[in-house]
Design a protein around this motif. Structure first.
Motif, short mmCIF file in Angstrom:
data_model
loop_
_atom_site.label_atom_id
_atom_site.label_comp_id
_atom_site.label_asym_id
_atom_site.label_seq_id
_atom_site.Cartn_x
_atom_site.Cartn_y
_atom_site.Cartn_z
N THR A 335 0.80 -1.23 0.00
CA THR A 335 0.00 0.00 0.00
C THR A 335 0.84 1.28 0.00
N PRO A 336 1.98 1.38 0.72
CA PRO A 336 2.76 2.62 0.65
C PRO A 336 3.15 3.01 -0.77
N PHE A 337 3.45 2.02 -1.60
CA PHE A 337 3.78 2.33 -3.00
C PHE A 337 2.56 2.94 -3.68
N ALA A 338 1.38 2.34 -3.46
CA ALA A 338 0.16 2.84 -4.09
C ALA A 338 -0.16 4.25 -3.64
N LEU A 339 -0.03 4.51 -2.34
CA LEU A 339 -0.33 5.84 -1.82
C LEU A 339 0.64 6.89 -2.38
N GLY A 340 1.93 6.55 -2.38
CA GLY A 340 2.92 7.48 -2.92
C GLY A 340 2.68 7.78 -4.38
N SER A 341 2.35 6.74 -5.15
CA SER A 341 2.09 6.92 -6.57
C SER A 341 0.88 7.81 -6.80
N ALA A 342 -0.18 7.61 -6.01
CA ALA A 342 -1.40 8.39 -6.17
C ALA A 342 -1.16 9.87 -5.88
N VAL A 343 -0.44 10.15 -4.80
CA VAL A 343 -0.17 11.54 -4.42
C VAL A 343 0.71 12.23 -5.46
N ALA A 344 1.79 11.56 -5.85
CA ALA A 344 2.75 12.18 -6.76
C ALA A 344 2.21 12.34 -8.17
N ALA A 345 1.31 11.43 -8.60
CA ALA A 345 0.77 11.54 -9.96
C ALA A 345 -0.04 12.81 -10.13
N GLY A 346 -0.85 13.16 -9.11
CA GLY A 346 -1.60 14.40 -9.18
C GLY A 346 -0.70 15.63 -9.20
N VAL A 347 0.34 15.60 -8.37
CA VAL A 347 1.31 16.69 -8.35
C VAL A 347 2.06 16.78 -9.68
N GLY A 348 2.46 15.61 -10.19
CA GLY A 348 3.19 15.57 -11.45
C GLY A 348 2.38 16.13 -12.60
N GLY A 349 1.06 15.85 -12.61
CA GLY A 349 0.21 16.38 -13.67
C GLY A 349 0.17 17.90 -13.67
N ARG A 350 0.26 18.50 -12.47
CA ARG A 350 0.24 19.97 -12.39
C ARG A 350 1.60 20.59 -12.71
N LEU A 351 2.68 19.85 -12.44
CA LEU A 351 4.02 20.42 -12.60
C LEU A 351 4.66 20.14 -13.96
N VAL A 352 4.09 19.20 -14.73
CA VAL A 352 4.75 18.79 -15.96
C VAL A 352 4.86 19.92 -16.96
N GLY A 353 3.85 20.81 -16.99
CA GLY A 353 3.92 21.94 -17.91
C GLY A 353 5.05 22.90 -17.57
N ARG A 354 5.48 22.89 -16.31
CA ARG A 354 6.54 23.81 -15.88
C ARG A 354 7.93 23.20 -16.06
N PHE A 355 8.06 21.90 -15.76
CA PHE A 355 9.39 21.29 -15.74
C PHE A 355 9.66 20.34 -16.91
N GLY A 356 8.61 19.81 -17.55
CA GLY A 356 8.82 18.93 -18.69
C GLY A 356 9.48 17.61 -18.33
N ARG A 357 10.28 17.07 -19.27
CA ARG A 357 10.89 15.75 -19.12
C ARG A 357 11.81 15.62 -17.90
N PRO A 358 12.52 16.68 -17.47
CA PRO A 358 13.33 16.53 -16.24
C PRO A 358 12.53 16.06 -15.03
N LEU A 359 11.23 16.35 -14.99
CA LEU A 359 10.39 15.85 -13.89
C LEU A 359 10.33 14.32 -13.93
N VAL A 360 10.21 13.75 -15.13
CA VAL A 360 10.21 12.29 -15.28
C VAL A 360 11.56 11.72 -14.86
N LEU A 361 12.61 12.44 -15.19
CA LEU A 361 13.96 12.02 -14.83
C LEU A 361 14.10 11.91 -13.31
N VAL A 362 13.61 12.90 -12.59
CA VAL A 362 13.64 12.88 -11.13
C VAL A 362 12.86 11.68 -10.60
N GLY A 363 11.70 11.43 -11.18
CA GLY A 363 10.88 10.31 -10.76
C GLY A 363 11.58 8.97 -10.93
#
Length: 509
Positions: A335-363
């Protein structure tokens, strides 16, 4: 994008579409998105939820091991085979119609699975369920492309990425909980029956809220490129079969199917190239792969899913078979993996327009670090307490995963014309299914080879190393994309080309 914008603004009253220039966006688009996400959750959940039900199915139906393998792999195989053709069908015939037909078939197939009286019945029902799931899924990414633009599209894909991550990760937990409540004898049937009320409600709302496809109309069979569909389907089948059947087919001759797959896919590419010059609409427009963001994004997600889905596969095996956890306890440990993925996916969707592919790199870096720490935790805290020791590193890996799946979806489809969104989304999803099948076969073979001589902890350690290898390969692709993006930005006199593409409609090529 003017042509698409004009077309989309003329969406029929059956649901929301992008607004005409200067008009306020239709507020129902978010409700329509919720319908899409529920449908996507149902179809993707059934990829993983059945894992914990296999012992109960085996006892209830006296199912041989080979049929149990097909209960899992048959669904994934059928799912992957139909993604691209279904995306093309939705583009041509109408995404709302195809979504509803696929969802209705999926709901009926779920009922058939729950009512199965033999292993053959269950396998056939799972194949139908897989085809139906493969019909629904590409319509979701296409509808997001159609209903949203700019930063809103990034948010919508972020929510879809959250659903992808949660549905994959929460499957073992939900399956274990259902079996715990319904009992070991018939609990596995309710793993399938849970889709029935969701499917009925989702169908009613889909008819009311989902938008029509402006360019859709009556379609002739030749307009769907049946020869291309046949070549692609046979090629993907030949590619996946030796991996899916790796535990059942012991002879090395099975790998000759990879040569057959290469030949069929080469014929597919040649046929599709000829279609473009011959006036026939191809099932997959190969010009999509000339777009760097699309081609590298598809390769990245194929490699990532080769490592991502295997984490749950080997972790549940280790916890249940090695440490004798119950199905529910094993699901809770992940479950910790699922919770972390759920939280970060929403954040990632909002930040991807600002940071682009480097955000995926960090992930990807976070996933690598989290999995390495998980392997260390198993050694530092051996025995029954290992599940607790995994919690923190799996949370880190889950947070990283949320920054991979959702932003990559947005970036990969960012420059795809809306008219080809269905087939493009299907291609992206096919990469996920192919990566999952190859990853499970490769990691599973390493895992099982170590169980007998060295025991479960060592097998788990070796399996995680293989999972990390797939993630690192995806990391290399992400680095290559970032470098290419910087070079392209410098060549055009600015370094913001990739990020700015998220804030405007993609160009119509």
């Amino acid at each position: 994008m003017a042509g698409d914008a004009a077309g989309d603004s003329g969406a029929a009253a059956g649901g929301p579409g992008p607004s005409a220039a200067g008009a306020a966006p239709d507020p129902r688009r978010w409700k329509a998105l919720a319908v899409c996400l529920v449908g996507g959750f149902m179809t993707l959940l059934d990829v993983s939820i059945v894992n914990v039900a296999l012992p109960s199915i085996r006892e209830g139906l006296r199912t041989p091991v080979s049929d149990l393998q097909w209960v899992l792999s048959g669904y994934a195989l059928a799912f992957g085979l139909f993604l691209i053709p279904a995306g093309r069908l939705g583009d041509a015939r109408g995404r709302r119609v195809v979504f509803m037909v696929g969802l209705a078939l999926f709901t009926l197939a779920s009922a058939a699975c729950g009512a199965a009286q033999s292993s053959l019945w269950l396998v056939i029902a799972r194949l139908v369920q897989g085809f139906a799931g493969g019909t629904v899924t590409p319509q979701i990414s296409a509808l997001i492309q159609q209903m949203f633009s700019g930063r809103e599209r990034g948010r919508a894909f972020g929510m879809f990425g959250t659903v992808v991550g949660i549905s994959t990760a929460v499957g073992p937990l939900l399956g274990g909980l259902i079996i715990q409540l319904a009992g070991a004898d018939d609990g596995w049937r309710w793993v399938f029956y849970v889709n029935l009320p969701l499917g009925v409600v989702c169908l009613l709302l889909a008819r009311r809220l989902l938008p029509d496809t402006p360019a859709a109309g009556r379609v002739r069979l030749r307009d769907l490129d049946p020869i291309g569909v046949l070549l692609l389907g046979c090629g993907v089948l030949a590619l996946l079969l030796p991996f899916v059947q790796s535990q059942q087919w012991h002879n090395d001759e099975k790998w000759l199917l990879l040569l057959v797959a290469a030949a069929l896919l080469a014929c597919f590419v040649k046929w599709e190239s000829r279609c473009r010059t011959g006036g026939t609409q191809p099932v997959l427009n190969l010009s999509l792969f000339h777009v760097r963001s699309f081609s590298l994004g598809c390769l990245l997600i194929l490699l990532y899913f080769g490592g991502f889905t295997t984490i749950f596969f080997i972790t549940t095996l280790y916890l249940q078979s090695g440490l004798h956890y119950s199905a529910l306890e094993a699901g809770l440990a992940i479950t910790p993996f699922a919770l972390g993925s759920a939280v970060a996916a929403g954040v990632g969707g909002r930040l991807v327009g600002r940071f682009g592919r480097p955000l995926v790199l960090v992930g990807l870096v976070m996933v690598t670090v989290g999995l390495a720490a998980t392997a260390s935790a198993v050694h530092l805290v051996p025995g029954h307490a290992a599940g607790w020791a995994m919690a923190a590193p799996l949370l880190v890996a889950g947070l990283g995963s949320g920054l991979v799946i959702s932003p990559n979806q947005t970036l990969t489809l960012s420059e795809v014309p809306v008219a080809m969104a269905g087939s493009a989304g299907g291609t992206l999803q096919t990469g996920q299914r192919v990566g999952s099948a190859i990853g499970i076969a490769a990691v599973g073979s390493v895992f099982f080879a170590q169980v007998e001589p060295d025991g479960w902890p060592t097998a788990y350690d070796h399996g995680l190393v293989m999972s990390v290898a797939f993630v690192i390969a995806a990391l290399v692709v992400a680095v290559a994309d970032v470098i290419a993006g910087h070079r392209a930005g410098a060549h055009h006199g600015g370094g913001k080309a990739d990020r700015e593409s998220q804030d405007r409609e993609p160009p119509d090529r």
